[in-house]
Scaffold this active site. Sequence first.
Site, short mmCIF file in Angstrom:
data_model
loop_
_atom_site.label_atom_id
_atom_site.label_comp_id
_atom_site.label_asym_id
_atom_site.label_seq_id
_atom_site.Cartn_x
_atom_site.Cartn_y
_atom_site.Cartn_z
N GLU A 27 23.51 27.08 86.29
CA GLU A 27 23.25 27.62 84.95
C GLU A 27 22.26 28.79 85.01
OE1 GLU A 27 24.33 27.29 81.94
OE2 GLU A 27 22.70 28.22 80.80
N TRP B 211 13.76 20.86 77.33
CA TRP B 211 15.21 21.11 77.26
C TRP B 211 15.95 20.36 78.35
CZ3 TRP B 211 18.86 23.81 80.40
CH2 TRP B 211 18.37 24.31 81.60
N LYS C 243 21.12 42.58 97.41
CA LYS C 243 21.36 43.25 96.13
C LYS C 243 20.22 44.21 95.80
CE LYS C 243 23.88 41.28 92.98
NZ LYS C 243 25.30 41.21 93.30
N ARG D 132 2.42 22.68 82.85
CA ARG D 132 3.26 23.20 81.77
C ARG D 132 3.27 22.20 80.61
NH1 ARG D 132 9.31 23.28 84.12
NH2 ARG D 132 9.71 24.06 82.04
N HIS E 170 14.54 21.77 92.11
CA HIS E 170 13.85 21.65 90.83
C HIS E 170 13.08 20.34 90.73
CE1 HIS E 170 15.85 25.10 88.85
NE2 HIS E 170 16.79 24.82 89.71
N HIS F 59 12.59 26.10 71.86
CA HIS F 59 12.50 27.48 72.35
C HIS F 59 13.45 27.67 73.53
CE1 HIS F 59 10.86 31.22 73.96
NE2 HIS F 59 10.62 30.60 75.11
N ASP G 172 43.17 43.53 74.99
CA ASP G 172 42.26 42.58 74.33
C ASP G 172 41.95 41.50 75.35
OD1 ASP G 172 41.04 40.64 72.47
OD2 ASP G 172 41.83 41.97 70.94
N SER H 154 32.23 25.51 73.69
CA SER H 154 32.28 26.94 73.41
C SER H 154 32.20 27.75 74.71
CB SER H 154 31.14 27.32 72.47
OG SER H 154 30.86 28.69 72.56
N SER H 155 31.25 27.40 75.57
CA SER H 155 31.07 28.14 76.83
C SER H 155 32.29 28.04 77.72
CB SER H 155 29.87 27.61 77.60
OG SER H 155 28.69 27.92 76.94
N TYR I 249 21.93 30.84 87.36
CA TYR I 249 22.65 32.02 87.88
C TYR I 249 23.64 32.54 86.86
CZ TYR I 249 20.41 31.10 92.28
OH TYR I 249 19.48 30.91 93.26
N SER J 7 24.07 47.09 88.11
CA SER J 7 24.93 47.81 89.05
C SER J 7 25.78 48.86 88.36
CB SER J 7 25.84 46.82 89.80
OG SER J 7 25.06 45.85 90.46
#
Lengths: 300, 542, 292
Positions: B261, B148, B337, B456, B309, B83, B112, B175-176, B263, B274
Amino acid sequence: MKNQNIVIVSIAVLAGMLLAVWGMFAVGANMPRGVTEFSHTAYDLHMLILWICVVIGVLVFGAMFVSIIMHRKSNGVEAARFTHNTKAEIAWTTIPILILVMMTVPATRGLILMETSEGAAMDIQITGYQWKWKYEYLDTGVSFISSLARDSNVARQLNSGIDPNTVDNYLLEVDHPLVVPTNTKIRLLMTSGDVIHSWWVPELGWKRDAIPGMINTAWTEISEPGTYRGQCAELCGKDHGFMPVVVIAKPKAEFEQWLAQQPGYQAAEDLASMAANTIADKQATADKQADDQPEVALVN
Amino acid sequence: MSTHSTATIAQDHVHDDHHGAPKGLLRWVFTTNHKDIGTLYLVFSLLMFLVGGGMAMIIRAELFQPGLQLVNPEFFNQMTTMHALVMIFGAVMPAFVGLANWMIPMMIGAPDMALPRMNNWSFWILPFAFTMLLSTLFMPSGGPASGWTLYPPLSLQTGNSFAFVIFAIHMLGISSIMGAINVIATILNMRAPGMTLLRMPVFVWTWLITAFLLIAVMPVLAGAVTMLLTDRFFDTSFFNAAGGGDPVMFQHIFWFFGHPEVYIMILPAFGIISEVIPTFARKPLFGYTAMVYATASIALLSFIVWAHHMFTVGMPLGAELFFMYATMVIAVPTGVKIFNWVSTMWRGSMTFETPMLFALAFVILFTIGGFSGLMLAVVPADFQYHDTYFVVAHFHYVLVTGAVFGIMAAVYYWLPKWTGNMYNERLGKIHFWWSVISVNVLFFPQHYLGLAGMPRRIPDYAVQFADYNMISSVGGFAFGLAQLLFAFIVWQCARGGVKATAQVWEGARGLEWTLPSPAPYHTFEEPPTIDDSMVAHGDTAH
Amino acid sequence: MTHADTHNPDRYFIPHNAPWPIVGSIGMTALLAGAAMAMNGSASGKVTMLTGVAFIIVMLFGWFGQVVRESVGGYYNSQVDTSFRMGMLWFIFSEVMFFGAFFGALFYARVFVVPWLGGEGHGVMTNALLWQGFDPVWPTNGPAAIGGNFDTVPAFGVPLVNTLILLTSGLTVTMAHWALKNAQRRALVLWLAATVTLGFLFVYLQAEEYIHAYQELGLTLGSGIYGSTFFMLTGFHGMHVTLGAIMLTVIMFRAAKGHFTDANHFGFEGVAWYWHFVDVVWLGLFVFVYVV
């Protein structure tokens, strides 16, 4: 113009937020205040920062709702064009900084308290295994494995047909709980025999990871006799949800009595000779770890 | 509309006759067009959102009541792991890249993306990577079940699927990185003359910073999972204390990636909000430059807060204090912000179309996620919160009501520009209210669960957690159902509807709104002349 | 390529119909899935991997071939050139971060973990209860001596020679650039040939060193944290040198064909940047892996 609305919505937002927070106390779904000095610290910090957030939230969301009610096109409002307000910008940068600096003082004090394990009267080594805990009362010869109680274990099987509500302390009961004395500073030395686990009893105020090959140090001093329940808090495989922690705190004398009855117990007089053995024992443990041999079989 | 933009449109129309969109399936496989690729990303993202959502439904169904009724614990753990991977790498990140592809060239007046062929490859790695990742669920040993975050030594116990998972993550990283390089090169090199950096829409700014974060941290993730792979298959001892390594070292490297990541998954949403709030408040964005600086500060701070974390791993006191202070500092630019958005609304002339509703919900609910984040930063309290449902509630507030609501605001906001049709506003509003109520029923009780002591990643729980779990599950099913409505609204809008005007929204500002709706296949082949009146909401001179 | 017909040099070149990316995706998937299968002990893993490699090679020739033709055909204006440059620079930045992860592991293990295991500071109890007697001296294979006894590769033997080789190759590639700017094609090709030779010489010596380490020093990938960091860092670096040397070879042939002019030679520069990057990483390796 629509002052009534503003008042109503502001009060509604305020009430909603207070209700949500108050709801926690009403149903007892808040962090427990616990039975140790540190758990009180954690609880007080939790409540302090929570209320700070609630107040900021009421102000910010209040302003937002006032704006949503008043400054809408359907009210015929013409949009202003301002994009800066130096005073406001300075205020909402510096005030949060001040609040945060204020918060760091009790937070730092609390953290230092937690990390000061010197002066403990006894040591218990806690080793996590998939999926049970091993408790060793260092230098007494007493050690045992603590796993999920049998009736919980039966009921928790897929489609067991047993209603968990009928099981006492479902998933929070073990066969051999950890017994400790009250009003005694106990140092807990955590490690693991396989993967990372995390030993957690909410009433004691903290959790700490049990990491293979490393010892993590924590401590506790329980003020009230009682039974305190917790669970493994770090995903450790398929039965992560089924390795609870149960701690029974007894008055010192009762504890001494209990300890003396445990298999393998060696009286205090033998401590001197034991101390000599301890080093050898530890080395043996180290060797076993090195060979990746789970100790469970030996202890069982 | 100014005469200039009419000229641009006329020119584009003429050009479009030369080569419009090619036909057939191969168009999508071979395309180098930023709009096609944007569409591919967005459709793929929606698909993955539904797949990941399906997994969430399985999780919530099992947690509906105590006891195990539906799945065994191994499969439950595979579901929580997958997930997360699917939602992060398959739904949220590709959705933002899709929005970047569609909008950035049109917002800065570029013909482009800078590197169109590589753009195609960035997308076309994704379906292969996800096929590989999802196929592991069907392997005899099952899919990854270690969360994950793939913490060793647990992740090293994964069966045959392990190498496939690691390689799928490598592919997603490649890819990223290529997508991010393309975004940076486009923004820095392809702006129309006069589109100075500080005239760019905030969405473009947030993506520039996000792209930088992506290039900086995706390789670190690649390194971390490579070490896992060699520990598992090639005898290395990175994460084995017996060999002089440390399991916790993985967590440090992983979260050095992991915090930037998170962020990466929220900064573009900041950009979207915005754009949306000034449009529907009919008022320029409050504090444009402060927004840009705040975004940059948040991005830079994200590199020095990773260990928050992992406060419970037993770091030295000094490290715990440092990471606590650094984390608390993030509240300041984030607060700026929020205050700026509220000030943008203040004395505006607001209307409440679906994109605005999602943006307003974003501001409130993301802020709640921010509050719980601040609470989590306080280490002594974190020793209680850590790895409980409080954390689950926190990151779902910032990721679902933050990132996903931001994406939904963007989709409703720009859908008329993409399709040329207005979506069904009535259904849009129903989708919004349905989502916003159910999402709170879903996630708010999880705060209580965490505080009350529910860890969790458990498939079954003690009976005192039963009530809130049932409420949460009901909210979950309702929220899941609401997203099927979302998919229907998008499909319906793509098929037809009331024709959209070029500007679409009365208060819309920015180059993309000078183009006709739907935007022609090729736009800004001749760079537009930038007129201050068309510059997005940051400009205050008009 | 409809665009080619109507191409306008003042406009940014937008290619159409790119068939190569999907070939690359198929190749990458086959290569990695094959590798995973091989790691799981499947016999068909290798064949799958080779198929993937074949696809990737076809993709590289096809894709780069097309770009080279477009470049030589004058389709790329200076703005396109800038995009390529930015792309290459940010790609190199991503590579720096990739190596950063492994350098980070080396520093963390060496500065924190090993002393903790040895009982310093934060690790008092770790050492006392689990690893008593462990002497935390780098290089180490940990308290359980994983992988057995080993010797390290002395810094001032082959590694020093390799350092000199790479530094020299940095110089020769700069000479090549200088020749290119002065439109001296012959000198350009010769300097490039020298660089390529030095590059492959480095790889050869590195391979010899690995064989020596495995066969005589007892130093392997499995030699605890030292072996892990040593081989992963130098190994990934060696792979990058190999890749760089292959890229330089391609550039050398292209230079010989006259693809580059003094004004327009991004292909050359991109590879030269890459080569300098590989060079700088080696200096970091030499200092932190071999010398310190």
